[in-house]
Design a protein around this motif. Structure first.
Motif, PDB file in Angstrom:
ATOM      1  N   PHE A 246       0.816  -1.215   0.000  1.00  0.00           N
ATOM      2  CA  PHE A 246       0.000   0.000   0.000  1.00  0.00           C
ATOM      3  C   PHE A 246       0.850   1.265   0.000  1.00  0.00           C
ATOM      4  O   PHE A 246       0.309   2.375  -0.136  1.00  0.00           O
ATOM      5  CB  PHE A 246      -0.933   0.023   1.213  1.00  0.00           C
ATOM      6  N   GLY A 247       2.149   1.134   0.183  1.00  0.00           N
ATOM      7  CA  GLY A 247       3.022   2.296   0.171  1.00  0.00           C
ATOM      8  C   GLY A 247       3.112   3.017   1.492  1.00  0.00           C
ATOM      9  O   GLY A 247       3.504   4.196   1.536  1.00  0.00           O
ATOM     10  N   PHE A 248       2.786   2.344   2.599  1.00  0.00           N
ATOM     11  CA  PHE A 248       2.891   2.971   3.902  1.00  0.00           C
ATOM     12  C   PHE A 248       4.351   3.122   4.300  1.00  0.00           C
ATOM     13  O   PHE A 248       5.176   2.253   3.998  1.00  0.00           O
ATOM     14  CB  PHE A 248       2.178   2.134   4.965  1.00  0.00           C
ATOM     15  N   PRO A 249       4.692   4.185   5.000  1.00  0.00           N
ATOM     16  CA  PRO A 249       6.055   4.304   5.525  1.00  0.00           C
ATOM     17  C   PRO A 249       6.258   3.354   6.702  1.00  0.00           C
ATOM     18  O   PRO A 249       5.330   3.083   7.466  1.00  0.00           O
ATOM     19  CB  PRO A 249       6.138   5.772   5.975  1.00  0.00           C
ATOM     20  N   SER A 250       7.472   2.832   6.822  1.00  0.00           N
ATOM     21  CA  SER A 250       7.826   1.925   7.920  1.00  0.00           C
ATOM     22  C   SER A 250       6.869   0.741   8.007  1.00  0.00           C
ATOM     23  O   SER A 250       6.146   0.570   8.996  1.00  0.00           O
ATOM     24  CB  SER A 250       7.845   2.678   9.256  1.00  0.00           C
ATOM     25  N   PRO A 251       6.810  -0.113   6.997  1.00  0.00           N
ATOM     26  CA  PRO A 251       5.881  -1.256   7.053  1.00  0.00           C
ATOM     27  C   PRO A 251       6.192  -2.227   8.180  1.00  0.00           C
ATOM     28  O   PRO A 251       5.293  -2.898   8.695  1.00  0.00           O
ATOM     29  CB  PRO A 251       6.056  -1.914   5.675  1.00  0.00           C
ATOM     30  N   LEU A 252       7.484  -2.311   8.583  1.00  0.00           N
ATOM     31  CA  LEU A 252       7.829  -3.192   9.693  1.00  0.00           C
ATOM     32  C   LEU A 252       7.121  -2.776  10.975  1.00  0.00           C
ATOM     33  O   LEU A 252       6.742  -3.627  11.798  1.00  0.00           O
ATOM     34  CB  LEU A 252       9.344  -3.197   9.897  1.00  0.00           C
ATOM     35  N   LEU A 253       6.941  -1.479  11.155  1.00  0.00           N
ATOM     36  CA  LEU A 253       6.243  -0.969  12.335  1.00  0.00           C
ATOM     37  C   LEU A 253       4.831  -1.523  12.412  1.00  0.00           C
ATOM     38  O   LEU A 253       4.375  -1.968  13.476  1.00  0.00           O
ATOM     39  CB  LEU A 253       6.229   0.560  12.300  1.00  0.00           C
ATOM     40  N   PHE A 254       4.125  -1.535  11.287  1.00  0.00           N
ATOM     41  CA  PHE A 254       2.748  -2.018  11.282  1.00  0.00           C
ATOM     42  C   PHE A 254       2.694  -3.531  11.493  1.00  0.00           C
ATOM     43  O   PHE A 254       1.760  -4.050  12.111  1.00  0.00           O
ATOM     44  CB  PHE A 254       2.066  -1.632   9.969  1.00  0.00           C
ATOM     45  N   GLY A 255       3.693  -4.255  10.990  1.00  0.00           N
ATOM     46  CA  GLY A 255       3.732  -5.687  11.231  1.00  0.00           C
ATOM     47  C   GLY A 255       3.921  -6.024  12.701  1.00  0.00           C
ATOM     48  O   GLY A 255       3.237  -6.905  13.247  1.00  0.00           O
ATOM     49  N   ILE A 256       4.845  -5.300  13.358  1.00  0.00           N
ATOM     50  CA  ILE A 256       5.077  -5.544  14.784  1.00  0.00           C
ATOM     51  C   ILE A 256       3.844  -5.153  15.603  1.00  0.00           C
ATOM     52  O   ILE A 256       3.441  -5.874  16.531  1.00  0.00           O
ATOM     53  CB  ILE A 256       6.322  -4.781  15.254  1.00  0.00           C
ATOM     54  N   LEU A 257       3.229  -4.018  15.269  1.00  0.00           N
ATOM     55  CA  LEU A 257       2.022  -3.603  15.990  1.00  0.00           C
ATOM     56  C   LEU A 257       0.901  -4.621  15.835  1.00  0.00           C
ATOM     57  O   LEU A 257       0.202  -4.946  16.804  1.00  0.00           O
ATOM     58  CB  LEU A 257       1.566  -2.230  15.485  1.00  0.00           C
ATOM     59  N   ALA A 258       0.714  -5.125  14.613  1.00  0.00           N
ATOM     60  CA  ALA A 258      -0.338  -6.117  14.386  1.00  0.00           C
ATOM     61  C   ALA A 258      -0.074  -7.385  15.189  1.00  0.00           C
ATOM     62  O   ALA A 258      -0.999  -7.981  15.762  1.00  0.00           O
ATOM     63  CB  ALA A 258      -0.441  -6.440  12.896  1.00  0.00           C
ATOM     64  N   MET A 259       1.181  -7.811  15.247  1.00  0.00           N
ATOM     65  CA  MET A 259       1.526  -9.021  15.994  1.00  0.00           C
ATOM     66  C   MET A 259       1.286  -8.830  17.490  1.00  0.00           C
ATOM     67  O   MET A 259       0.688  -9.682  18.150  1.00  0.00           O
ATOM     68  CB  MET A 259       2.988  -9.391  15.736  1.00  0.00           C
ATOM     69  N   VAL A 260       1.747  -7.715  18.047  1.00  0.00           N
ATOM     70  CA  VAL A 260       1.629  -7.489  19.484  1.00  0.00           C
ATOM     71  C   VAL A 260       0.169  -7.268  19.884  1.00  0.00           C
ATOM     72  O   VAL A 260      -0.323  -7.850  20.862  1.00  0.00           O
ATOM     73  CB  VAL A 260       2.500  -6.294  19.904  1.00  0.00           C
ATOM     74  N   LEU A 261      -0.545  -6.431  19.124  1.00  0.00           N
ATOM     75  CA  LEU A 261      -1.927  -6.126  19.481  1.00  0.00           C
ATOM     76  C   LEU A 261      -2.854  -7.323  19.326  1.00  0.00           C
ATOM     77  O   LEU A 261      -3.891  -7.391  19.988  1.00  0.00           O
ATOM     78  CB  LEU A 261      -2.443  -4.956  18.629  1.00  0.00           C
ATOM     79  N   ASN A 262      -2.478  -8.281  18.490  1.00  0.00           N
ATOM     80  CA  ASN A 262      -3.355  -9.436  18.287  1.00  0.00           C
ATOM     81  C   ASN A 262      -3.358 -10.382  19.481  1.00  0.00           C
ATOM     82  O   ASN A 262      -4.173 -11.310  19.528  1.00  0.00           O
ATOM     83  CB  ASN A 262      -2.940 -10.202  17.029  1.00  0.00           C
TER      84      ASN A 262
END
Length: 367
Positions: A246-262
């Motif tokens: 999708f072209g988001f900046p810092s995609p790793l950040l969103f992956g870590i957030l999704a993992m932790v918040l889940n």
């Protein structure tokens, strides 16, 4: 006086004629006293959990994590490795993992915080459709709760800005230190601690029941955390790839957030959806395009939560959704975000204990 004497004689006559009525009244009062005692105990327990949370929260978290890692310590002990060595290595691994995650997240979060005014203005511009409802809400608030016009604005001092940060960091560091100390000691001395707790029970059956409860709790917690961690890691990888597409900046950040918040059922997915919506509003030119990433994540989270996780966990570890929501609401209200993370493990401990203390009836109910 004659009236009172007559009433007493009438009551004595009724008691002589119907002694069973007095027994039923005594039973009612006895049951009411028992319910009142239980209610008082629950209220006092809740107050203790709330006011003692600076100590109980890290201790409980350490014992939950230690119970999850207990099979690793046992396996290493069977291979001749000291429990203290394994406990220190596991605690160091957890600390390294947390420190690495914070290091990776620090730079992108700092960049987003630096752009906060610009991001806020962009989101406000994209959500222009909400201007009229928000204006009407402010007018209603001013009408119901008018503000005083003689207010004097006081510019906060630099010390006033630093004091809340110090107030937050000081207990957090103490709680983190307590967590790792308790974790190491619990992992290293878990078998001795289990035998010590079993010695408090008088009968052999009670001791065996306690040992079965601890063993089943350890197995269920380890299996649940391991399976959910693998699933959350896969979800984080998919979210990071999607954020990159999708072209988001810092995609790793969103992956870590999704993992932790889940790790927080339902609430974590909702928070991640809101985060993706906010980033989409900043990254895409229109509201329609901004809704695509959160909609895709909702679809992904639905498939994961309704099909993948229940199938992998199996019937033994699948939890009732209503019970999960009630546990999340209670522990989040009591201990905040950390309580939300601990809600499901604590629920598993409670269910295993209840299963052994009150075995379910295997008879089939009609309908």
């Amino acid at each position: 006086m004659e009236f009172l004497r007559a009433r007493r004689e009438q009551a004595d006559a009724l008691s002589v004629k119907d002694p069973e009525s007095l027994e039923s009244i005594d039973d009612i009062w006895s049951s009411a006293a028992q319910f009142a005692t239980v209610g008082i105990f629950v209220i006092l327990l809740g107050a203790c959990l709330y006011f003692c949370r600076p100590v109980l929260m890290p201790v409980t978290a350490a014992m939950i994590v230690g119970t999850t890692f207990a099979p690793i310590v046992k396996a290493m002990t069977r291979r001749g490795i000291s429990p203290w060595v394994t406990a220190i290595l596991l605690a160091a691994a957890v600390l390294t993992l947390v420190g690495s995650a914070l290091t990776w997240l620090a730079q992108p979060i700092s960049e987003w915080m630096a752009k906060a005014p610009e991001i806020g203005a962009t989101i406000k511009q994209k959500l222009y459709v909400l201007d009229r409802p928000l204006a009407a809400l402010r007018e209603l608030q001013d009408t119901l709760l008018p503000s005083s016009g003689n207010q004097v604005a006081v510019e906060p001092s630099q010390l006033g800005l630093v004091a809340p940060v110090i107030t937050f960091i000081t207990p957090a560091v103490m709680q983190l230190t307590l967590f790792f100390v308790i974790l190491i000691f619990f992992l290293a001395t878990q078998m001795d601690f289990r035998r010590y707790m079993a010695s408090f029970f008088a009968s052999r059956d009670a001791k065996l029941r306690f040992i079965r409860i601890t063993n089943d709790t350890e197995d269920d917690l380890a299996a649940y955390v391991a399976i959910v961690t693998v699933i959350n890691f896969g979800l984080g990888v998919v979210v990071a790839i999607g954020a990159w597409l999708f072209g988001f900046p810092s995609p790793l950040l969103f992956g870590i957030l999704a993992m932790v918040l889940n790790y927080i059922p339902y609430i974590g997915a909702g928070c991640m959806t809101i985060i993706l919506l906010g980033v989409g509003l900043v990254s895409f030119p229109s509201l329609g395009y901004a809704l695509v990433p959160p909609a895709a994540f909702v679809a992904l989270a639905t498939v994961e939560g309704q099909f993948i996780t229940p199938t992998v966990l199996g019937r033994r570890l699948t939890l009732n959704p209503l019970a999960v929501l009630l546990s999340l609401a209670f522990w989040a209200w009591l201990w905040g975000p950390m309580g939300a993370f601990l809600a499901v493990p604590l629920m598993i401990v409670g269910l295993v204990t209840l299963h052994h203390l009150f075995p379910p009836d295997q008879s089939k109910l009609p309908g």
